[in-house]
Motif scaffolding. Structure first.
Motif, PDB file in Angstrom:
ATOM      1  N   ARG A  56       2.268  -9.612  -3.185  1.00 10.55           N
ATOM      2  CA  ARG A  56       0.881  -9.182  -3.350  1.00 10.55           C
ATOM      3  C   ARG A  56       0.340  -9.541  -4.724  1.00 10.55           C
ATOM      4  O   ARG A  56      -0.837  -9.869  -4.875  1.00 10.55           O
ATOM      5  CB  ARG A  56       0.763  -7.680  -3.108  1.00 10.55           C
ATOM      6  CG  ARG A  56       0.927  -7.317  -1.653  1.00 10.55           C
ATOM      7  CD  ARG A  56       0.946  -5.834  -1.437  1.00 10.55           C
ATOM      8  NE  ARG A  56       1.082  -5.516  -0.021  1.00 10.55           N
ATOM      9  CZ  ARG A  56       1.540  -4.378   0.434  1.00 10.55           C
ATOM     10  NH1 ARG A  56       1.899  -3.419  -0.403  1.00 10.55           N
ATOM     11  NH2 ARG A  56       1.647  -4.177   1.735  1.00 10.55           N
ATOM     12  N   THR A  67      -3.330  -9.015   7.511  1.00 11.97           N
ATOM     13  CA  THR A  67      -3.392  -7.633   7.044  1.00 11.97           C
ATOM     14  C   THR A  67      -2.584  -6.732   7.971  1.00 11.97           C
ATOM     15  O   THR A  67      -2.138  -7.156   9.033  1.00 11.97           O
ATOM     16  CB  THR A  67      -4.845  -7.129   6.996  1.00 11.97           C
ATOM     17  OG1 THR A  67      -5.352  -7.076   8.318  1.00 11.97           O
ATOM     18  CG2 THR A  67      -5.714  -8.014   6.126  1.00 11.97           C
ATOM     19  N   ILE A  68      -2.436  -5.477   7.567  1.00 12.16           N
ATOM     20  CA  ILE A  68      -1.729  -4.493   8.378  1.00 12.16           C
ATOM     21  C   ILE A  68      -2.400  -4.341   9.738  1.00 12.16           C
ATOM     22  O   ILE A  68      -1.746  -4.174  10.756  1.00 12.16           O
ATOM     23  CB  ILE A  68      -1.682  -3.130   7.651  1.00 12.16           C
ATOM     24  CG1 ILE A  68      -0.777  -3.210   6.434  1.00 12.16           C
ATOM     25  CG2 ILE A  68      -1.208  -2.032   8.580  1.00 12.16           C
ATOM     26  CD1 ILE A  68      -0.811  -1.972   5.570  1.00 12.16           C
ATOM     27  N   GLY A  69      -3.717  -4.435   9.770  1.00  8.92           N
ATOM     28  CA  GLY A  69      -4.473  -4.285  11.013  1.00  8.92           C
ATOM     29  C   GLY A  69      -4.450  -5.516  11.897  1.00  8.92           C
ATOM     30  O   GLY A  69      -5.038  -5.525  12.966  1.00  8.92           O
ATOM     31  N   VAL A  95     -10.817  -6.323   1.455  1.00 10.67           N
ATOM     32  CA  VAL A  95      -9.683  -5.483   1.840  1.00 10.67           C
ATOM     33  C   VAL A  95      -8.873  -5.119   0.605  1.00 10.67           C
ATOM     34  O   VAL A  95      -8.924  -5.803  -0.420  1.00 10.67           O
ATOM     35  CB  VAL A  95      -8.758  -6.183   2.873  1.00 10.67           C
ATOM     36  CG1 VAL A  95      -9.487  -6.438   4.164  1.00 10.67           C
ATOM     37  CG2 VAL A  95      -8.184  -7.467   2.316  1.00 10.67           C
ATOM     38  N   ASP A  96      -8.148  -4.043   0.716  1.00 13.54           N
ATOM     39  CA  ASP A  96      -7.246  -3.617  -0.350  1.00 13.54           C
ATOM     40  C   ASP A  96      -6.029  -4.541  -0.368  1.00 13.54           C
ATOM     41  O   ASP A  96      -5.563  -4.973   0.694  1.00 13.54           O
ATOM     42  CB  ASP A  96      -6.814  -2.171  -0.089  1.00 13.54           C
ATOM     43  CG  ASP A  96      -6.071  -1.575  -1.248  1.00 13.54           C
ATOM     44  OD1 ASP A  96      -5.074  -0.879  -0.998  1.00 13.54           O
ATOM     45  OD2 ASP A  96      -6.477  -1.786  -2.402  1.00 13.54           O
ATOM     46  N   ASN A  98      -3.024  -3.788  -0.869  1.00 10.90           N
ATOM     47  CA  ASN A  98      -1.895  -3.147  -0.210  1.00 10.90           C
ATOM     48  C   ASN A  98      -1.922  -3.306   1.306  1.00 10.90           C
ATOM     49  O   ASN A  98      -0.937  -3.017   1.971  1.00 10.90           O
ATOM     50  CB  ASN A  98      -1.832  -1.666  -0.567  1.00 10.90           C
ATOM     51  CG  ASN A  98      -1.474  -1.460  -2.020  1.00 10.90           C
ATOM     52  OD1 ASN A  98      -0.748  -2.248  -2.605  1.00 10.90           O
ATOM     53  ND2 ASN A  98      -1.999  -0.406  -2.604  1.00 10.90           N
ATOM     54  N   SER A  99      -3.041  -3.767   1.863  1.00 11.98           N
ATOM     55  CA  SER A  99      -3.108  -3.958   3.307  1.00 11.98           C
ATOM     56  C   SER A  99      -2.618  -5.336   3.731  1.00 11.98           C
ATOM     57  O   SER A  99      -2.481  -5.601   4.919  1.00 11.98           O
ATOM     58  CB  SER A  99      -4.538  -3.729   3.807  1.00 11.98           C
ATOM     59  OG  SER A  99      -5.387  -4.757   3.345  1.00 11.98           O
TER      60      SER A  99
END
Length: 110
Positions: A56, A67-69, A95-96, A98-99
């Motif tokens: 990251r 991303t996580i999503g 987006v963050d 961390n995602s």
């Protein structure tokens, strides 16, 4: 009858010494379980978290990420805690960091 009482006495004496030694063996087994859990569960997870954090921090413009999503996009701008991803022509989202979980820049299209 004399033989039976002799065997019972010998058995109870052996049981008493086994019970005294079981205290130490219980502590040894408990410590061994903790060491095995650390070696096989905690240590690899920490290593994986460090690699993800390093990934990251190393993100740069042009990287293709997921991303996580499950949103696939290309990094357009990198700030301290956020990224600007282009997910389609002229469609950008913030987006963050961390995602972001995966880089697929090197992946071959199928």
């Amino acid at each position: 009858m004399n033989l039976i009482t002799f065997l019972q006495a010998a058995g109870s004496a052996a049981g008493a010494t086994a019970q005294q030694g079981s205290g130490w063996s219980m502590w040894i087994m408990l410590i061994l379980i903790i060491v095995v859990m650390w070696f096989f569960m905690i240590r690899p997870q920490r290593k994986q978290q460090k690699e993800l954090q390093k990934f990251r921090e190393g993100l740069k413009k042009g990287d293709k990420v997921v991303t996580i999503g499950g949103i696939y996009g290309t990094v357009v701008d990198v700030k301290e805690k956020t990224l600007l991803l282009e997910i389609d022509n002229n469609v950008r989202i913030k987006v963050d960091k961390n995602s972001v979980v995966k880089d697929f820049s090197e992946a071959q299209p199928q």
